[in-house]
Design a protein around this motif. Structure first.
Motif, short mmCIF file in Angstrom:
data_model
loop_
_atom_site.label_atom_id
_atom_site.label_comp_id
_atom_site.label_asym_id
_atom_site.label_seq_id
_atom_site.Cartn_x
_atom_site.Cartn_y
_atom_site.Cartn_z
N GLY A 94 44.15 40.04 34.34
CA GLY A 94 42.84 40.45 33.86
C GLY A 94 41.67 39.81 34.60
O GLY A 94 40.52 40.16 34.36
N GLN A 95 41.96 38.88 35.52
CA GLN A 95 40.90 38.21 36.28
C GLN A 95 40.74 38.88 37.64
O GLN A 95 41.74 39.13 38.33
N PRO A 96 39.51 39.19 38.06
CA PRO A 96 39.31 39.83 39.37
C PRO A 96 39.70 38.92 40.52
O PRO A 96 39.54 37.70 40.44
N ILE A 97 40.25 39.51 41.57
CA ILE A 97 40.62 38.78 42.78
C ILE A 97 39.75 39.33 43.91
O ILE A 97 39.70 40.54 44.12
N THR A 98 39.09 38.46 44.63
CA THR A 98 38.27 38.88 45.76
C THR A 98 39.13 38.94 47.01
O THR A 98 39.65 37.92 47.48
N LEU A 99 39.31 40.16 47.54
CA LEU A 99 40.17 40.37 48.70
C LEU A 99 39.41 41.07 49.82
O LEU A 99 38.56 41.93 49.55
N ALA A 100 39.71 40.73 51.04
CA ALA A 100 39.22 41.48 52.19
C ALA A 100 39.97 42.81 52.26
O ALA A 100 41.01 42.99 51.60
N ASN A 101 39.46 43.73 53.07
CA ASN A 101 40.02 45.08 53.11
C ASN A 101 41.52 45.10 53.40
O ASN A 101 42.30 45.75 52.70
N LEU A 102 41.93 44.42 54.47
CA LEU A 102 43.34 44.45 54.83
C LEU A 102 44.21 43.72 53.82
O LEU A 102 45.37 44.10 53.59
N GLU A 103 43.67 42.69 53.18
CA GLU A 103 44.40 42.00 52.13
C GLU A 103 44.65 42.93 50.95
O GLU A 103 45.75 42.96 50.39
N LEU A 104 43.63 43.71 50.59
CA LEU A 104 43.79 44.64 49.47
C LEU A 104 44.79 45.75 49.82
O LEU A 104 45.63 46.13 49.01
N LYS A 105 44.71 46.27 51.05
CA LYS A 105 45.67 47.30 51.46
C LYS A 105 47.09 46.76 51.45
O LYS A 105 48.03 47.45 51.04
N LEU A 106 47.26 45.51 51.88
CA LEU A 106 48.58 44.89 51.88
C LEU A 106 49.09 44.72 50.45
O LEU A 106 50.25 45.05 50.15
N LEU A 107 48.24 44.24 49.56
CA LEU A 107 48.64 44.08 48.16
C LEU A 107 48.98 45.42 47.52
O LEU A 107 49.97 45.54 46.78
N ALA A 108 48.18 46.44 47.82
CA ALA A 108 48.44 47.77 47.25
C ALA A 108 49.79 48.30 47.71
O ALA A 108 50.55 48.89 46.92
N GLU A 109 50.13 48.08 48.97
CA GLU A 109 51.41 48.56 49.49
C GLU A 109 52.58 47.81 48.85
O GLU A 109 53.59 48.41 48.47
#
Length: 226
Positions: free
Chosen positions: A149-164
């Motif tokens: 429930g806590q937001p995580i601040t991610l750079a673009n490639l970090e977010l894409k990696l986590l999504a995958e």
């Protein structure tokens, strides 16, 4: 609503004044002097919106927004330019910009347009845009991630990696698979880029004290625990 913005503008005096005005409205504004600097910043950090000049040296605004969309980066883009013909506006919008504002523009109007674009983006986000794996939630469309429930601040490639990883939670993804799906390369580069980004991602996912959710499968790749 306070936002993290990047202002991409090669006119230093204009950029300084506009950044100060938007900062006075409560926003955190970072600046880039050309398109290449902007793309580098957007790879490093997460922004709520991009204010993008069209006519710039090295890499123009149209090329920047086309590159962002080709990479799957959906951050809202407001193109800011002195070109006022209808065909210029059409070019900007077709390239992937969310709005097109002609200079000069008052900071108050620009602020209103940014918020209008973001309201429209939230309206479009649906449950199908949300990926869940355990206590991790990723929304690629709104470019947001949460853990517990806590937001995580991610750079673009970090977010894409986590999504995958979240999309295939419980499965092992090889480095080659991640390189192809996140970075878009059809070959494995000589660097350990995947390992570097996994390390960054682990730090951000555990900074609130949670257990490391990423499992290393030695000699193969990585898996996000479901």
């Amino acid at each position: 609503m306070s936002l993290h913005l990047i202002l991409v503008e090669d006119d230093d005096d204009f950029a300084q004044g506009l950044a100060a005005d938007l900062g006075g409205m409560g926003h955190r504004v970072e600046r880039a002097g050309d398109g290449r600097q902007a793309l580098a910043a957007l790879d490093r950090e997460q922004f709520d919106a991009v204010i993008l000049d069209r006519m710039m040296p090295r890499l123009d605004g149209l090329s920047v927004v086309e590159t962002l969309r080709a990479r799957g980066i959906t951050v809202p883009v407001i193109m800011l330019t002195a070109l006022s013909m209808a065909s210029d506006k059409v070019d900007g919008l077709e390239a992937g910009a969310d709005d097109y504002v002609v200079k000069p523009v008052a900071a108050e109007e620009l602020n209103a347009r940014i918020h209008a674009v973001m309201r429209g983006r939230r309206w479009m986000v649906s449950e199908t845009d949300t990926i869940r794996a355990g206590d991790i939630v990723v929304s690629p469309t709104s470019f947001r991630a949460w853990r517990g429930g806590q937001p995580i601040t991610l750079a673009n490639l970090e977010l894409k990696l986590l999504a995958e990883l979240a999309r295939h939670a419980g499965e092992v993804l090889t480095r080659a698979m991640l390189i192809e799906r996140v970075w878009g390369y059809d070959f494995e580069p000589e660097t350990n880029i995947v390992d570097v980004y996994i390390r960054r991602l682990r730090l951000k996912l555990t900074e609130q004290g949670g257990a490391d959710p990423i499992e290393t499968v030695r000699g193969i790749g990585y898996s996000l625990k479901p």
